[in-house]
Design a protein around this motif. Structure first.
Motif, short mmCIF file in Angstrom:
data_model
loop_
_atom_site.label_atom_id
_atom_site.label_comp_id
_atom_site.label_asym_id
_atom_site.label_seq_id
_atom_site.Cartn_x
_atom_site.Cartn_y
_atom_site.Cartn_z
N TRP A 27 -1.23 -33.02 -26.57
CA TRP A 27 -1.44 -31.46 -26.62
C TRP A 27 -2.72 -31.17 -27.65
CZ3 TRP A 27 -1.41 -27.79 -30.83
CH2 TRP A 27 -1.54 -26.47 -30.28
N GLN A 64 3.65 -41.72 -29.12
CA GLN A 64 3.22 -40.34 -28.83
C GLN A 64 4.07 -39.80 -27.52
OE1 GLN A 64 -0.68 -38.58 -29.22
NE2 GLN A 64 -0.75 -38.82 -26.90
N GLY A 67 2.24 -35.33 -27.95
CA GLY A 67 1.07 -35.15 -28.81
C GLY A 67 0.79 -33.98 -29.59
N ALA A 102 13.11 -40.00 -23.97
CA ALA A 102 11.96 -39.99 -25.11
C ALA A 102 10.88 -39.01 -24.65
CB ALA A 102 11.44 -41.52 -25.36
N GLY A 123 12.67 -25.35 -29.66
CA GLY A 123 11.62 -24.51 -30.38
C GLY A 123 10.99 -23.54 -29.88
N SER A 132 11.02 -35.98 -30.43
CA SER A 132 10.20 -36.04 -31.92
C SER A 132 10.35 -34.73 -32.73
CB SER A 132 8.29 -35.98 -31.70
OG SER A 132 7.89 -35.76 -32.78
N LEU A 135 13.97 -35.41 -34.18
CA LEU A 135 13.78 -36.21 -35.25
C LEU A 135 13.11 -35.75 -36.61
CD1 LEU A 135 13.10 -39.51 -33.16
CD2 LEU A 135 15.42 -38.80 -33.80
N GLY A 138 13.61 -29.95 -36.42
CA GLY A 138 13.89 -28.97 -35.24
C GLY A 138 14.23 -27.74 -35.53
N ARG A 184 12.33 -39.19 -38.77
CA ARG A 184 11.63 -39.34 -37.49
C ARG A 184 11.22 -40.66 -37.04
NH1 ARG A 184 7.09 -34.59 -36.34
NH2 ARG A 184 5.80 -36.03 -37.52
N GLU A 303 3.25 -19.29 -26.89
CA GLU A 303 2.39 -20.20 -27.30
C GLU A 303 1.83 -20.86 -26.37
OE1 GLU A 303 4.20 -20.72 -31.63
OE2 GLU A 303 5.10 -21.97 -29.99
N ASN A 406 8.20 -31.24 -39.63
CA ASN A 406 7.68 -30.83 -38.26
C ASN A 406 6.46 -30.11 -38.35
OD1 ASN A 406 9.38 -32.38 -36.46
ND2 ASN A 406 10.48 -30.62 -35.58
N PHE A 407 6.35 -29.17 -39.23
CA PHE A 407 5.01 -28.46 -39.41
C PHE A 407 3.94 -28.94 -40.44
CE2 PHE A 407 5.95 -24.37 -37.04
CZ PHE A 407 7.40 -24.67 -36.84
N ASN A 409 1.46 -30.88 -39.92
CA ASN A 409 0.76 -31.58 -38.88
C ASN A 409 -0.76 -31.24 -39.31
OD1 ASN A 409 2.68 -32.17 -37.33
ND2 ASN A 409 2.81 -30.17 -36.24
N LEU A 444 1.85 -45.74 -38.68
CA LEU A 444 0.95 -44.59 -38.17
C LEU A 444 1.73 -43.18 -37.80
CD1 LEU A 444 -0.96 -46.70 -35.35
CD2 LEU A 444 -1.50 -46.09 -37.87
N ASN A 445 2.17 -42.70 -39.00
CA ASN A 445 3.15 -41.58 -39.00
C ASN A 445 3.13 -41.01 -40.39
OD1 ASN A 445 4.38 -43.33 -40.33
ND2 ASN A 445 5.98 -44.17 -38.98
C1 FAD Z 1 2.52 -25.02 -30.55
C2 FAD Z 1 3.50 -26.00 -31.25
C3 FAD Z 1 4.80 -25.39 -31.63
C4 FAD Z 1 5.58 -25.95 -32.29
N1 FAD Z 1 6.73 -25.37 -32.59
C5 FAD Z 1 7.72 -26.06 -33.28
C6 FAD Z 1 9.08 -25.47 -33.50
O1 FAD Z 1 9.48 -24.12 -33.10
N2 FAD Z 1 9.96 -26.04 -34.37
C7 FAD Z 1 9.61 -27.28 -34.89
O2 FAD Z 1 10.46 -27.51 -35.48
N3 FAD Z 1 8.67 -27.68 -34.90
C8 FAD Z 1 7.52 -27.15 -33.77
N4 FAD Z 1 6.38 -27.67 -33.63
C9 FAD Z 1 6.06 -29.13 -34.36
C10 FAD Z 1 6.62 -30.10 -33.43
O3 FAD Z 1 7.94 -30.24 -33.36
C11 FAD Z 1 6.27 -31.51 -34.07
O4 FAD Z 1 4.99 -31.73 -33.94
C12 FAD Z 1 6.68 -32.67 -33.08
O5 FAD Z 1 6.61 -34.09 -33.73
C13 FAD Z 1 5.88 -32.51 -31.90
O6 FAD Z 1 6.40 -33.41 -31.03
P1 FAD Z 1 5.52 -34.34 -29.81
O7 FAD Z 1 6.21 -35.08 -28.80
O8 FAD Z 1 4.25 -33.43 -29.42
O9 FAD Z 1 5.22 -35.46 -30.95
P2 FAD Z 1 3.84 -36.42 -30.81
O10 FAD Z 1 2.76 -35.72 -31.50
O11 FAD Z 1 3.90 -37.01 -29.78
O12 FAD Z 1 4.36 -37.10 -32.30
C14 FAD Z 1 4.58 -36.90 -33.38
C15 FAD Z 1 5.30 -37.93 -34.33
O13 FAD Z 1 6.49 -38.10 -33.94
C16 FAD Z 1 6.71 -39.43 -33.57
N5 FAD Z 1 7.50 -39.77 -32.16
C17 FAD Z 1 7.12 -39.31 -30.97
N6 FAD Z 1 8.05 -39.64 -30.04
C18 FAD Z 1 8.97 -40.41 -30.69
C19 FAD Z 1 10.16 -41.36 -30.45
N7 FAD Z 1 10.38 -41.26 -29.06
N8 FAD Z 1 10.91 -41.87 -31.37
C20 FAD Z 1 10.30 -42.11 -32.47
N9 FAD Z 1 9.35 -41.34 -32.86
C21 FAD Z 1 8.50 -40.64 -32.04
C22 FAD Z 1 5.49 -40.07 -33.50
O14 FAD Z 1 5.47 -41.32 -34.21
C23 FAD Z 1 4.32 -39.16 -34.15
O15 FAD Z 1 4.59 -39.49 -35.47
C24 FAD Z 1 5.52 -27.27 -33.02
C25 FAD Z 1 4.19 -27.73 -32.95
C26 FAD Z 1 3.31 -26.95 -31.93
C27 FAD Z 1 1.90 -27.67 -32.01
#
Ligand code: FAD
Length: 453
Positions: A27, A64, A67, A102, A123, A132, A135, A138, A184, A303, A406-407, A409, A444-445
């Motif tokens: 993303w 990922q 993303g 996953a 969320g 993710s 972890l 959330g 996480r 969003e 989680n935020f 980023n 890488l995290n």
């Molecule tokens: C538009 C937007 C809205 C959001 N809203 C919310 C919200 O309402 N509440 C909230 O809490 N967060 C929110 N977030 C944050 C979001 O939850 C985190 O950025 C989360 O990590 C994203 O998940 P992903 O699969 O895209 O992660 P990725 O970007 O793919 O990975 C993020 C991290 O998680 C790790 N990871 C991914 N998959 C696994 C796995 N299977 N096992 C272990 N580690 C793993 C990766 O190593 C990496 O470091 C939001 C983000 C965005 C951009």
């Protein structure tokens, strides 16, 4: 590479492969992983093969899902495991649980749970990866009512740095189970999780949108109102720069506006109406509040799901007053597109309580989460960075010093990881890391370094 490809069902791609770019892109497109190899995992055994391959060669492993956090964690070497193909949900309606693989997005879990009259603690954006997100804590639409998503995890399947697939829960490897829920990605790759679902089909929810001229009044009223509401009321307030598009009503088009987002679990819509009456009395330009199927709750924040280049920052804040509102509004230029979003999410309620099975999610005493997001037009992050820094500095008097993982980023996330935890919990996390990932294969995290305590 061939040695690995022989043991993996999905694709194993090097930079010269034409599918490499698509596979590494999620993303967030401001920064992307640039690994030596990408492994498109199809099953847990693929994850085991990739981790074993990397560990044996001293290569770092990144993961990922969808993303959304790539700007903070993207690496320039090693092995990237993508989980998008591991996408599956199995709902157990009698137990009120779901098993989620996953690479599954929240919208898939929401759709699978709804026929059983259940909902996950998802969320604001349905397109975010469920695993993710969970972890990392959330913080969901219903979190003040029920707590963090991480507080409702029953068990995890995780591939650790030694390549073993472990099933962890409150009674199986409890230290690892504690660390994964909040720590996480530092301890392994989670291939599936079992989570509680909540008995929710409908919320009283939607958004109220106000012209920016009324921002001081709306923010002030909102903060006084939020201090009085029950745990069933979940809400946030945001200043948003809306695009100059015909889809937006004329008075709000191409300007900033104030959005109050509501997801209330009181059950009876009339009770929801009574609770929001002080906000409605301010005369919003748009009012979408009403009974809302949880399946449509993504409309509350609305969003965009399309990949985007964004810069973001965050802080956790204590109780806020009119001086804090002034500090925000004095820093917002009506003409500038940055920050695109300045959001305050109300915390408290169940978020302030430790769950039945403790986890590593920290900073439970914070009252508000500040979320700053700026869309990037090109590669210049300068205007976004200076707007964010200005706002963070102005709000420093109200900051708790903590952050919510989680935020985190943004570009500075790597140096801020400690602020997601208490000192004692961070120490415990580094010790658990030393047991399960002594070589820091998962680095890488948002890294927690291995330390013998
Ligand atoms: C538009 C937007 C809205 C959001 N809203 C919310 C919200 O309402 N509440 C909230 O809490 N967060 C929110 N977030 C944050 C979001 O939850 C985190 O950025 C989360 O990590 C994203 O998940 P992903 O699969 O895209 O992660 P990725 O970007 O793919 O990975 C993020 C991290 O998680 C790790 N990871 C991914 N998959 C696994 C796995 N299977 N096992 C272990 N580690 C793993 C990766 O190593 C990496 O470091 C939001 C983000 C965005 C951009």
């Amino acid at each position: 590479m061939n040695q690995l490809a022989d043991h993996v069902t999905g694709p194993v791609l090097a930079p010269h492969d034409e599918r490499y770019d698509a596979e590494r892109t999620g993303w967030q497109i401001a920064r992307r992983h640039r690994p030596d190899l990408v492994v498109g995992a199809v099953r847990p055994a693929d994850v085991q093969a990739a981790v074993t391959y990397a560990s044996a060669r001293g290569l770092p492993v990144a993961v990922q899902g969808t993303g959304h956090a790539a700007a903070a964690v993207a690496g320039t070497s090693g092995v990237l495991i993508t989980t998008a193909r591991m996408s599956a949900v199995r709902v157990d309606a009698d137990a009120g649980t779901a098993r989620v693989a996953a690479g599954t997005r929240w919208d898939q879990v929401v759709r699978a749970a709804a026929p059983a009259g259940l909902a996950p603690l998802s969320g604001s954006a349905p397109h975010v990866g469920a695993v993710s997100y969970t972890l990392g804590g959330g913080l969901g639409l219903l979190s003040r009512t029920f707590g963090y998503a991480a507080d409702h995890v029953r068990g995890l399947d995780v591939v650790t740095a030694d390549g073993r697939l472990r099933h962890v829960g409150p009674d199986r490897e409890p230290d690892l189970f504690w660390a994964l829920r909040g720590g996480r990605d530092n301890f392994g790759v989670v291939t599936a999780m079992e989570i509680d679902l909540m008995p929710v089909t409908t919320v009283y929810g939607g958004a109220l949108v106000f012209p920016v001229e009324t921002a001081a009044d709306v923010f002030g009223t909102y903060l006084r109102w939020a201090a009085t509401v029950p745990d069933a009321m979940n809400s946030s307030i945001a200043l948003i720069a809306l695009p100059n598009s015909p889809a937006i009503p004329a008075p709000l088009r191409g300007r900033r506006s104030v959005h109050v987002r509501i997801a209330c679990t009181v059950g009876d819509p009339a009770a929801g109406e009574r609770l929001v009456a002080p906000l409605r009395a301010l005369g919003p330009s748009i009012d979408t509040l009403g009974a809302l199927a949880y399946q449509d709750a993504g409309s509350i924040h609305d969003e965009p799901a399309e990949p985007a280049a964004v810069e973001s920052d965050t802080a956790l804040l204590g109780d806020l007053d009119d001086h804090a509102v002034r500090a925000i509004l004095d820093r917002i230029s009506l003409d500038a597109a940055v920050p695109h979003v300045v959001e305050l999410r109300q915390l408290g309620g169940r978020l302030a309580h430790q769950p039945a099975v403790a986890n590593a999610v920290g900073n439970r005493d914070a009252r508000y989460l500040l979320n700053l997001v700026s869309r990037l037009a090109g590669t210049d992050t300068g205007p976004a960075r200076s707007a964010h820094t200005g706002l963070l500095d102005a709000l420093a008097p109200w900051s708790t010093g903590g952050r919510f993982l989680n935020f985190m980023n943004g570009a500075d996330a790597a140096s801020q990881v400690r602020s997601a935890y208490s000192a004692a919990d961070h120490r415990r996390l580094t010790g658990i890391k030393a047991v399960h990932d002594p070589q820091n294969v998962f680095r890488l995290n948002h890294n927690i370094p291995p330390t013998q305590n």
